[in-house]
Write an enzyme that holds these catalytic residues in place. Structure first.
Site, PDB file in Angstrom:
ATOM      1  N   ASP A 122     117.731  44.727 -33.487  1.00 16.36           N
ATOM      2  CA  ASP A 122     116.794  44.484 -32.380  1.00 16.36           C
ATOM      3  C   ASP A 122     117.037  43.067 -31.872  1.00 16.36           C
ATOM      4  OD1 ASP A 122     114.198  45.572 -31.019  1.00 16.36           O
ATOM      5  OD2 ASP A 122     113.798  43.477 -31.481  1.00 16.36           O
ATOM      6  N   ASN A 131     114.640  39.124 -19.249  1.00 14.13           N
ATOM      7  CA  ASN A 131     114.116  40.032 -18.222  1.00 14.13           C
ATOM      8  C   ASN A 131     113.051  39.355 -17.377  1.00 14.13           C
ATOM      9  OD1 ASN A 131     115.533  42.412 -18.292  1.00 14.13           O
ATOM     10  ND2 ASN A 131     114.285  43.353 -19.857  1.00 14.13           N
ATOM     11  N   HIS A 172     115.513  42.474 -14.233  1.00 14.01           N
ATOM     12  CA  HIS A 172     116.160  43.550 -14.986  1.00 14.01           C
ATOM     13  C   HIS A 172     117.672  43.577 -14.772  1.00 14.01           C
ATOM     14  CE1 HIS A 172     112.580  45.375 -16.634  1.00 14.01           C
ATOM     15  NE2 HIS A 172     111.986  45.232 -15.449  1.00 14.01           N
ATOM     16  N   ASP A 213     120.166  43.933 -17.798  1.00 13.50           N
ATOM     17  CA  ASP A 213     121.195  44.969 -17.903  1.00 13.50           C
ATOM     18  C   ASP A 213     122.571  44.366 -18.144  1.00 13.50           C
ATOM     19  OD1 ASP A 213     119.784  47.245 -15.399  1.00 13.50           O
ATOM     20  OD2 ASP A 213     119.242  46.823 -17.487  1.00 13.50           O
ATOM     21  N   ASP A 234     116.182  47.214 -25.991  1.00 17.14           N
ATOM     22  CA  ASP A 234     117.093  46.246 -26.607  1.00 17.14           C
ATOM     23  C   ASP A 234     117.338  46.584 -28.072  1.00 17.14           C
ATOM     24  OD1 ASP A 234     114.721  43.529 -27.291  1.00 17.14           O
ATOM     25  OD2 ASP A 234     114.532  45.700 -27.441  1.00 17.14           O
TER      26      ASP A 234
END
Length: 639
Positions: A498, A506, A511, A515, A541
């Site tokens: 994680d 973000n 976003h 990405d 994530d």
């Protein structure tokens, strides 16, 4: 204000010479008046400040609306000069804002439409126009015209009512105008096509009192325009008596809603007395609340020649039975590549599509054995796919879903083939019809869809569903092999990773930044792993890894390498660097480790422990289902 009140009070007191009590009263009144005046002054100042702020906010909203509007907006002076234009209007005409604001509306208007704008300006100055709306053509910077719809209003001086300027909204309607032109052109072609094909149109409208027929049709029946219009039942009297009952039944069935449309073939009497075969198709397009007919439209086609041809074909059907069957099968397959053979497997026919796909001309192929023209192999095994005679009574079927056609020049294309036998009236085998299609693109699309179903669209890694299936297969295999997990090796290792501080990317970069960073993370993880190891993005994530071989100790080393690779990413977005980390939970995969969801849950709990221990850590979950209550042991990140 307060000082003025005090001065007035002093002057009054000096003339009246009041006593002590009166003097005290006056002083109190003066103080009260002064305080009230100060309060009113503060109230007025606050109101003025609020009004100025509202005006500034209103101006800012207007500016933002102009800038962000998807349609063009322009502020135009009374002389036609463009005082201000938004980016959408400039882009529509191919100018920059500075370029278009240096022009007038008359300079960018199509010459044939200049009068429209001048009439608006004249009405504005005369006071007869407050708002306007019309369509006109502009000229782009490259000189090409573009249709636009203008809607706007006149801004006037509040006191004098004198016009100051215009605010216009300009919408690009060029696509709509082109579509309307295409529709008009198509309608014209349709009318010509109907006339050229000998077809007519009838329109039954009960509100207008009857049926109307197109001029093409009434002339074909020998009548003058309008001579047949009127009585909606008159057409039935012109039908041949032998056909009238069948037509009436078909008409009634459609009117009752039992069929989706009306269709009938019948004979109709020409004005000079001879009979014509007619194909009549129609449909009810409007009914009233009780379901009664309001309007129906249909077409009439002269099929006399077709009927005569059918009769001639019926007479010679027995003599041409073999060729008729061959023609029927060929015509059924004519849209695809078609090769026909005789009973000895020699080529008797190839259509142009088959010539193109095989690379062999029909003249060269005729009389040759099928194998010299058509050679198909299995895509996976490379073995030839033989084309044999299907069993009598067997329906045509796809012979091989992995067929590949090899041409004479050794080029290949994926195909799908269907083989059908040709039988004569005596049920004797006469040959084959091979129908095949170029299936290269479709097969490539199937592979793409299969890949998309099993992989994450953003990172290209395995997605959650395919990863879970792999985990289930590994757990099942471990149980089958009785594979146990030990410190020295055996079984597989599962990692749950994680990302740390990813939400900040973000939140600050959007976003798109997130990405882009996820793609980099996927590359970093893939770069650490071996070719047999499996990596997936579970969502958001969260990533997962299966080490196919190696001990728990090696899994810790690999996990540490992944954390270092992610922490070492040099990621910058919009000039701003972003640093992230990762926390990883490890769990073993073996016969004694429980179900897949239990393994993932243990690794998830270990990852949570790694985050609690300061992030950037590897935490190992206890092995086996019996020890799942033991807390995972975090391994601190190397400093």
């Amino acid at each position: 204000m307060a000082g003025l009140c005090a001065a007035v009070a002093s002057m009054v007191l000096s003339r009246l010479d009041p006593g002590p009590d009166a003097l005290k009263l006056w002083l109190r009144i003066s103080v009260a008046v002064a305080v009230g005046a100060l309060f009113l002054a503060a109230l007025f100042a606050r109101r003025i400040t609020k009004d100025r702020r509202q005006i500034a906010q209103s101006e800012e909203r207007f500016r933002r609306a102009m800038k962000d509007s998807a349609i063009g907006i322009a502020v135009v002076g009374l002389d036609g000069s463009i005082l201000e234009a938004n980016p959408a209007f400039a882009a529509m005409l191919g100018y920059s804002r500075e370029e278009i604001e240096a022009l007038t509306f008359f300079q960018i208007t199509h010459p044939d439409d200049l009068q429209i704008g001048r009439e608006t300006m004249d009405g504005l100055k005369a006071g007869t126009v407050d708002a306007f709306q019309f369509e006109k053509r502009y000229l782009r910077k490259d000189g090409t015209p573009v249709w636009a719809h203008l809607a706007g209003s006149v801004i006037r001086d509040e006191k004098s009512g004198r016009p100051l300027y215009l605010v216009s909204q300009i919408e690009n309607i060029d696509a709509r105008k082109q579509a309307e032109a295409r529709i008009a052109e198509a309608e014209t072609r349709w009318n010509f096509a109907l006339a050229g094909a000998g077809q007519g149109v009838w329109d039954l409208d009960m509100r207008k009192g009857g049926t109307t027929y197109s001029s093409t049709w009434v002339r074909m029946l020998g009548y003058a325009d309008g001579e047949l219009d009127g009585d909606p039942d008159h057409w039935l009297t012109m039908i041949h008596p032998d056909d009238r009952q069948t037509v009436a039944e078909a008409d009634g069935a459609h009117l009752d809603g039992k069929t989706p449309f009306f269709e009938a073939e019948f004979r109709m009497r020409h004005k000079d007395g001879h009979w014509m075969w007619i194909l009549d198709r129609g449909k009810v397009i409007e009914r009233d609340a009780e379901g009664r007919l309001i309007r129906a439209i249909g077409s009439l086609t002269d099929i006399t020649r077709r009927k005569e041809t059918e009769e001639r074909l019926a007479v010679s059907a027995t003599m041409l039975a073999d060729e008729k069957e061959r023609l029927r099968v060929t015509l059924q397959s004519i849209g695809d590549a078609v090769i026909c053979t005789d009973a000895a497997n020699r080529v008797t026919f190839m259509n142009p599509v088959a010539e193109k796909l095989t690379g062999v001309s029909g003249g060269e192929a005729l009389g040759k054995m099928l194998g010299h023209v058509y050679w198909a192999v299995d895509e996976e095994t490379g073995h030839r796919i033989g084309v044999t005679r299907p069993a009598i009574g067997q329906a045509p079927s796809d012979q091989n879903s992995r067929a590949v056609l090899i041409r004479r020049d050794d080029t290949r294309c994926s195909i799908r083939q269907v083989v059908s036998p040709i039988m004569n009236e005596r049920n004797e085998f006469c040959g084959l019809v091979i129908v095949f299609q170029d299936f290269t693109d479709a097969r490539a699309l199937q592979r793409q869809l299969a890949h998309a179903a099993a992989h994450d669209a953003l990172t290209g890694l395995a997605n959650r569903s395919s990863f879970i299936r792999t985990m289930e297969e590994l757990v099942a295999q471990a149980r089958k092999d009785c594979t146990t997990v030990s410190a020295e090796g055996g079984g597989h290792q599962f990692m749950f990773a994680d990302l740390d501080h990813f939400k900040l990317v973000n939140d600050t970069g959007g976003h798109a930044a997130g990405d882009a960073l996820l793609k980099r993370v996927a590359e970093a993880i893939r770069g650490v792993l071996g070719p047999e190891d499996i990596v997936a993005r579970l969502g958001g994530d969260e990533f997962a890894v299966i080490l196919k071989s190696g001990s728990a100790a090696r899994a810790k080393i690999v996990a540490r390498s992944i954390i270092d690779a992610i922490a070492g990413l040099d990621f910058t977005w919009d000039g701003r660097p972003h640093l992230i980390g990762a926390s990883i939970g490890l769990a073993a995969i073996g016969a004694n480790c429980g179900e897949v969801d239990e393994i993932i849950a243990r690794a998830d709990a270990a990852c949570y422990a790694a985050k609690a221990a300061g992030r950037g850590c590897v935490s190992v979950a206890p092995d086996g289902v019996d020890n799942k209550t033991e807390p995972p042991e975090p391994l601190a990140a190397a400093s």
